[in-house]
Scaffold this active site. Structure first.
Site, PDB file in Angstrom:
ATOM      1  N   LYS A   9     -11.628   6.301 -12.242  1.00  0.00           N
ATOM      2  CA  LYS A   9     -12.423   5.502 -13.175  1.00  0.00           C
ATOM      3  C   LYS A   9     -13.281   6.392 -14.085  1.00  0.00           C
ATOM      4  CE  LYS A   9     -12.502   1.432 -10.151  1.00  0.00           C
ATOM      5  NZ  LYS A   9     -13.361   0.357  -9.563  1.00  0.00           N
ATOM      6  N   TYR A  49      -8.392  -6.806 -14.710  1.00  0.00           N
ATOM      7  CA  TYR A  49      -9.325  -7.370 -13.718  1.00  0.00           C
ATOM      8  C   TYR A  49      -9.436  -8.889 -13.829  1.00  0.00           C
ATOM      9  CZ  TYR A  49     -10.952  -2.861 -11.906  1.00  0.00           C
ATOM     10  OH  TYR A  49     -11.041  -1.642 -11.293  1.00  0.00           O
ATOM     11  N   ASN A 112     -17.480   3.226  -8.951  1.00  0.00           N
ATOM     12  CA  ASN A 112     -17.066   3.684  -7.623  1.00  0.00           C
ATOM     13  C   ASN A 112     -15.825   4.588  -7.637  1.00  0.00           C
ATOM     14  OD1 ASN A 112     -15.242   1.705  -8.153  1.00  0.00           O
ATOM     15  ND2 ASN A 112     -15.694   0.451  -6.361  1.00  0.00           N
ATOM     16  N   HIS A 115      -9.872   3.174  -8.201  1.00  0.00           N
ATOM     17  CA  HIS A 115      -9.263   1.879  -7.867  1.00  0.00           C
ATOM     18  C   HIS A 115      -8.089   2.125  -6.933  1.00  0.00           C
ATOM     19  CE1 HIS A 115      -7.352  -2.067  -8.383  1.00  0.00           C
ATOM     20  NE2 HIS A 115      -6.223  -1.398  -8.498  1.00  0.00           N
ATOM     21  N   GLU A 126       0.369  -3.858 -10.964  1.00  0.00           N
ATOM     22  CA  GLU A 126      -0.517  -2.854 -11.554  1.00  0.00           C
ATOM     23  C   GLU A 126       0.261  -1.622 -12.038  1.00  0.00           C
ATOM     24  OE1 GLU A 126      -4.350  -4.248  -8.855  1.00  0.00           O
ATOM     25  OE2 GLU A 126      -3.516  -2.236  -8.564  1.00  0.00           O
TER      26      GLU A 126
HETATM   27  P1  ADP Z   1     -12.079  -2.910  -4.786  1.00  0.00           P
HETATM   28  O1  ADP Z   1     -12.016  -2.026  -6.020  1.00  0.00           O
HETATM   29  O2  ADP Z   1     -12.647  -2.179  -3.597  1.00  0.00           O
HETATM   30  O3  ADP Z   1     -10.776  -3.594  -4.477  1.00  0.00           O
HETATM   31  P2  ADP Z   1     -12.969  -5.481  -5.820  1.00  0.00           P
HETATM   32  O4  ADP Z   1     -11.549  -5.763  -6.095  1.00  0.00           O
HETATM   33  O5  ADP Z   1     -13.739  -6.473  -5.015  1.00  0.00           O
HETATM   34  O6  ADP Z   1     -13.154  -4.054  -5.103  1.00  0.00           O
HETATM   35  O7  ADP Z   1     -13.763  -5.283  -7.182  1.00  0.00           O
HETATM   36  C1  ADP Z   1     -13.159  -4.621  -8.268  1.00  0.00           C
HETATM   37  C2  ADP Z   1     -14.177  -3.655  -8.863  1.00  0.00           C
HETATM   38  O8  ADP Z   1     -15.272  -4.408  -9.390  1.00  0.00           O
HETATM   39  C3  ADP Z   1     -14.832  -2.707  -7.857  1.00  0.00           C
HETATM   40  O9  ADP Z   1     -14.048  -1.573  -7.559  1.00  0.00           O
HETATM   41  C4  ADP Z   1     -16.113  -2.352  -8.584  1.00  0.00           C
HETATM   42  O10 ADP Z   1     -15.891  -1.388  -9.628  1.00  0.00           O
HETATM   43  C5  ADP Z   1     -16.476  -3.695  -9.211  1.00  0.00           C
HETATM   44  N1  ADP Z   1     -17.365  -4.491  -8.326  1.00  0.00           N
HETATM   45  C6  ADP Z   1     -17.007  -5.142  -7.189  1.00  0.00           C
HETATM   46  N2  ADP Z   1     -18.041  -5.775  -6.633  1.00  0.00           N
HETATM   47  C7  ADP Z   1     -19.112  -5.539  -7.450  1.00  0.00           C
HETATM   48  C8  ADP Z   1     -20.497  -5.919  -7.442  1.00  0.00           C
HETATM   49  N3  ADP Z   1     -20.989  -6.681  -6.481  1.00  0.00           N
HETATM   50  N4  ADP Z   1     -21.277  -5.471  -8.453  1.00  0.00           N
HETATM   51  C9  ADP Z   1     -20.786  -4.699  -9.448  1.00  0.00           C
HETATM   52  N5  ADP Z   1     -19.492  -4.308  -9.530  1.00  0.00           N
HETATM   53  C10 ADP Z   1     -18.658  -4.707  -8.536  1.00  0.00           C
HETATM   54 MG    MG Z   2      -9.685  -4.958  -5.588  1.00  0.00          MG
END
Ligand code: ADP
Ligand code: MG
Length: 137
Positions: A9, A49, A112, A115, A126
């Site tokens: 990212k 997303y 974070n 992905h 994807e």
């Molecule tokens: P993951 O990437 O672990 O699969 P999710 O699919 O739940 O997580 O969420 C997609 C992305 O959205 C996350 O990787 C993160 O960048 C962002 N995200 C998820 N939850 C939050 C939150 N509570 N606040 C801000 N950003 C979030």
């Molecule tokens: Mg996810």
């Protein structure tokens, strides 16, 4: 062999963690089937997303994902989706296990670092989002 789709990212690319993250991925036994750096448009990030479009963080997430270049890659390994989710750790780096990519390189629950696809079905979707079938198959 199965595969998964990763994105390094914008936070991690900006901090020049690309090489370290790719090294962690290779050392964990994944092979790179396809890889490229690009900058997502707003429309592309919204589409990628789309599953999160009703979530309160959606607009901020799209702004973050378009804030700089990303590196997308198709990774091959047996049990790729599950093993890669283990390698990256929990969504929130504060909750990610020691030694995971998010624990080492992520800034926050949003920024974070990486992905990882959450199912083999989504890995297909994807991979097709970033690469033509000829590039990754
Ligand atoms: P993951 O990437 O672990 O699969 P999710 O699919 O739940 O997580 O969420 C997609 C992305 O959205 C996350 O990787 C993160 O960048 C962002 N995200 C998820 N939850 C939050 C939150 N509570 N606040 C801000 N950003 C979030
Ligand atoms: Mg996810």
């Amino acid at each position: 062999m199965s595969f998964t789709l990763t994105i390094i990212k914008p936070d991690a690319v900006k901090k020049n963690y690309t090489g370290k993250i790719i090294d962690d991925i290779l050392q964990a036994g994944f092979a790179i089937r396809a890889m490229k750096q690009l900058r997502l448009t707003t429309e592309q990030a919204r589409a990628f997303y789309e599953v999160h479009k009703e979530r309160p963080f959606y607009d901020d997430l799209v702004a973050f994902m378009t804030s700089g270049p990303v590196v997308a890659a198709v990774l091959e390994k047996d049990n790729a989706v599950e093993d890669f989710r283990k390698l990256i750790g929990a969504t929130n780096p504060a909750e990610a296990a020691e030694g995971t990519i998010r624990k080492k390189y992520a800034e926050s629950i949003q920024n974070n670092a990486v992905h990882g696809s959450d199912s083999p079905e989504n890995a297909v979707r994807e991979a097709g989002f970033f690469f033509s079938y000829l590039e990754w198959s």
